[in-house]
Design a protein around this motif. Structure first.
Motif, PDB file in Angstrom:
ATOM      1  N   LEU A 221       0.821  -1.213   0.000  1.00 24.31           N
ATOM      2  CA  LEU A 221       0.000   0.000   0.000  1.00 24.31           C
ATOM      3  C   LEU A 221       0.853   1.261   0.000  1.00 24.31           C
ATOM      4  O   LEU A 221       0.609   2.192  -0.773  1.00 24.31           O
ATOM      5  CB  LEU A 221      -0.937  -0.001   1.208  1.00 24.31           C
ATOM      6  CG  LEU A 221      -2.132  -0.950   1.109  1.00 24.31           C
ATOM      7  CD1 LEU A 221      -2.859  -1.046   2.448  1.00 24.31           C
ATOM      8  CD2 LEU A 221      -3.109  -0.506   0.020  1.00 24.31           C
ATOM      9  N   LEU A 222       1.872   1.304   0.847  1.00 25.74           N
ATOM     10  CA  LEU A 222       2.739   2.487   0.892  1.00 25.74           C
ATOM     11  C   LEU A 222       3.459   2.674  -0.445  1.00 25.74           C
ATOM     12  O   LEU A 222       3.589   3.795  -0.942  1.00 25.74           O
ATOM     13  CB  LEU A 222       3.748   2.376   2.032  1.00 25.74           C
ATOM     14  CG  LEU A 222       3.173   2.402   3.450  1.00 25.74           C
ATOM     15  CD1 LEU A 222       4.289   2.288   4.490  1.00 25.74           C
ATOM     16  CD2 LEU A 222       2.359   3.668   3.712  1.00 25.74           C
ATOM     17  N   SER A 223       3.909   1.574  -1.031  1.00 22.32           N
ATOM     18  CA  SER A 223       4.577   1.661  -2.339  1.00 22.32           C
ATOM     19  C   SER A 223       3.628   2.191  -3.403  1.00 22.32           C
ATOM     20  O   SER A 223       4.012   3.026  -4.233  1.00 22.32           O
ATOM     21  CB  SER A 223       5.114   0.287  -2.765  1.00 22.32           C
ATOM     22  OG  SER A 223       6.130  -0.132  -1.888  1.00 22.32           O
ATOM     23  N   ALA A 224       2.369   1.723  -3.364  1.00 21.72           N
ATOM     24  CA  ALA A 224       1.376   2.186  -4.344  1.00 21.72           C
ATOM     25  C   ALA A 224       1.110   3.681  -4.173  1.00 21.72           C
ATOM     26  O   ALA A 224       0.975   4.421  -5.151  1.00 21.72           O
ATOM     27  CB  ALA A 224       0.075   1.404  -4.180  1.00 21.72           C
ATOM     28  N   MET A 225       1.050   4.146  -2.932  1.00 20.54           N
ATOM     29  CA  MET A 225       0.802   5.568  -2.681  1.00 20.54           C
ATOM     30  C   MET A 225       1.947   6.434  -3.207  1.00 20.54           C
ATOM     31  O   MET A 225       1.726   7.461  -3.857  1.00 20.54           O
ATOM     32  CB  MET A 225       0.611   5.810  -1.175  1.00 20.54           C
ATOM     33  CG  MET A 225      -0.671   5.235  -0.621  1.00 20.54           C
ATOM     34  SD  MET A 225      -0.738   5.426   1.185  1.00 20.54           S
ATOM     35  CE  MET A 225      -1.940   4.148   1.591  1.00 20.54           C
ATOM     36  N   VAL A 226       3.178   6.010  -2.930  1.00 18.98           N
ATOM     37  CA  VAL A 226       4.349   6.777  -3.389  1.00 18.98           C
ATOM     38  C   VAL A 226       4.448   6.724  -4.907  1.00 18.98           C
ATOM     39  O   VAL A 226       4.743   7.742  -5.556  1.00 18.98           O
ATOM     40  CB  VAL A 226       5.634   6.262  -2.714  1.00 18.98           C
ATOM     41  CG1 VAL A 226       6.869   6.922  -3.327  1.00 18.98           C
ATOM     42  CG2 VAL A 226       5.593   6.527  -1.214  1.00 18.98           C
ATOM     43  N   ASP A 227       4.175   5.567  -5.488  1.00 18.20           N
ATOM     44  CA  ASP A 227       4.215   5.459  -6.959  1.00 18.20           C
ATOM     45  C   ASP A 227       3.167   6.386  -7.589  1.00 18.20           C
ATOM     46  O   ASP A 227       3.429   7.034  -8.610  1.00 18.20           O
ATOM     47  CB  ASP A 227       3.960   4.007  -7.399  1.00 18.20           C
ATOM     48  CG  ASP A 227       5.137   3.087  -7.075  1.00 18.20           C
ATOM     49  OD1 ASP A 227       6.224   3.620  -6.737  1.00 18.20           O
ATOM     50  OD2 ASP A 227       4.967   1.857  -7.134  1.00 18.20           O
ATOM     51  N   THR A 228       1.980   6.445  -6.977  1.00 22.20           N
ATOM     52  CA  THR A 228       0.932   7.334  -7.495  1.00 22.20           C
ATOM     53  C   THR A 228       1.375   8.793  -7.386  1.00 22.20           C
ATOM     54  O   THR A 228       1.189   9.588  -8.323  1.00 22.20           O
ATOM     55  CB  THR A 228      -0.385   7.123  -6.733  1.00 22.20           C
ATOM     56  OG1 THR A 228      -0.749   5.738  -6.790  1.00 22.20           O
ATOM     57  CG2 THR A 228      -1.516   7.954  -7.325  1.00 22.20           C
ATOM     58  N   ALA A 229       1.964   9.163  -6.254  1.00 21.31           N
ATOM     59  CA  ALA A 229       2.458  10.533  -6.082  1.00 21.31           C
ATOM     60  C   ALA A 229       3.497  10.867  -7.142  1.00 21.31           C
ATOM     61  O   ALA A 229       3.474  11.957  -7.739  1.00 21.31           O
ATOM     62  CB  ALA A 229       3.049  10.706  -4.687  1.00 21.31           C
ATOM     63  N   ASN A 230       4.386   9.940  -7.400  1.00 18.84           N
ATOM     64  CA  ASN A 230       5.417  10.187  -8.419  1.00 18.84           C
ATOM     65  C   ASN A 230       4.806  10.383  -9.797  1.00 18.84           C
ATOM     66  O   ASN A 230       5.244  11.245 -10.564  1.00 18.84           O
ATOM     67  CB  ASN A 230       6.439   9.051  -8.430  1.00 18.84           C
ATOM     68  CG  ASN A 230       7.442   9.171  -7.297  1.00 18.84           C
ATOM     69  OD1 ASN A 230       7.853  10.272  -6.941  1.00 18.84           O
ATOM     70  ND2 ASN A 230       7.820   8.053  -6.712  1.00 18.84           N
TER      71      ASN A 230
END
Length: 282
Positions: A118-127
């Motif tokens: 989940l944290l990886s998905a959030m950061v990837d979305t932000a990027n």
């Protein structure tokens, strides 16, 4: 910124179950249909997605992930140590500002989500949202890098009372930076004290913290929340204006001005409103 500024659980029967009750007697049929239906209810109670609202801080996100995945409190924050998130160098491993507000599935390809996924998905979305050419160009226009633009957007997200005010709040930030004035944003004090309130005391403005924008010049060292797209848009394309001050006197009435005396009058009105409704808080 205001610059002194019996149980209740019910067994739900299917239509077939209700007919069976009539035909075969309540006790026997009730037992037969209640067990599978309660099992189905337990399955239905499992959340299928996680909604991260705009403006949540990282701590709120971690707590929401723990709750959604039924993990002990603190589990998600601990998982940061195992992750290699794709964050800007300036972030120094702190994902604040890059846990993008959106809806994330808790089940994918038959697999349950984990804090790491989940944290990886959030950061990837932000990027994806922040790393495009328009954002980079907009940040550069305002003499910022993208991480600093995210920091501005996080303050805008926390300070603007409405989406319509976001561009004006961003302009106040830039006008104050350009004039070498401290930002004096209550939202940064709230971040330092891990709270949310519209009451900032004089004592609060003297706290020792890198997030004390009353005493320290420039932007805080990191974002203070996780901004959405509109706040980011405001940060890279602020509304034209000469404003240096603003205060939300009452809901729907945020006043922007370049005149300190006028601002003082607005603040006095804000304080009068607070006395009239002492429990008001964000």
């Amino acid at each position: 910124m205001h610059l002194n500024t019996p149980s209740r659980n019910t067994i739900r029967l299917t239509r077939r179950g209700r007919i069976a009750l009539i035909a075969a007697g309540a006790v026997v049929a009730g037992t037969a249909v209640a067990v599978p239906l309660l099992s189905m209810d337990e399955e239905e109670a499992k959340p299928t997605s996680l909604v991260i609202p705009e403006g949540w801080r990282a701590g709120q996100v971690y707590a929401a992930v723990d709750k959604a995945l039924a993990l002990p409190p603190g589990s998600t924050k601990k998982s940061l140590g195992k992750l290699d998130l794709k964050l800007p160098d300036d972030a120094e491993g702190n994902p604040e500002g890059y846990l993008f507000p959106a809806t994330y599935p808790l089940e994918k390809d038959g697999k349950r989500a984990t804090p790491e996924s989940l944290l990886s998905a959030m950061v990837d979305t932000a990027n994806q949202k922040f790393s495009g050419a328009p954002v980079a160009a907009g940040a550069q226009r305002n003499a910022l890098n993208v991480y600093q633009a995210v920091t501005v957007a996080s303050i805008v997200q926390a300070e603007a009372a409405t989406k319509a005010d976001m561009g004006k709040v961003a302009r106040v930030i830039f006008n104050r930076l350009e004039r070498g004035m401290p930002l004096q944003m209550d939202s940064t004090i709230n971040y330092a004290l891990n709270r949310s309130t519209i009451r900032t005391t004089e004592a609060d403005t003297r706290i020792e913290s890198p997030y004390n924008s009353y005493q320290r010049m420039g932007l805080p060292p990191t974002p203070i929340a996780n901004p959405g797209e509109e706040a980011m848009r405001a940060a890279i394309s602020p509304t034209p204006g000469d404003w240096l001050y603003f205060v939300t006197v009452k809901p729907g009435d945020t006043r922007f001005t370049a005149d300190y005396a006028e601002h003082q009058r607005n603040v006095a009105e804000f304080n009068a409103q607070q006395k009239a409704s002492p429990k008001t808080a964000t």
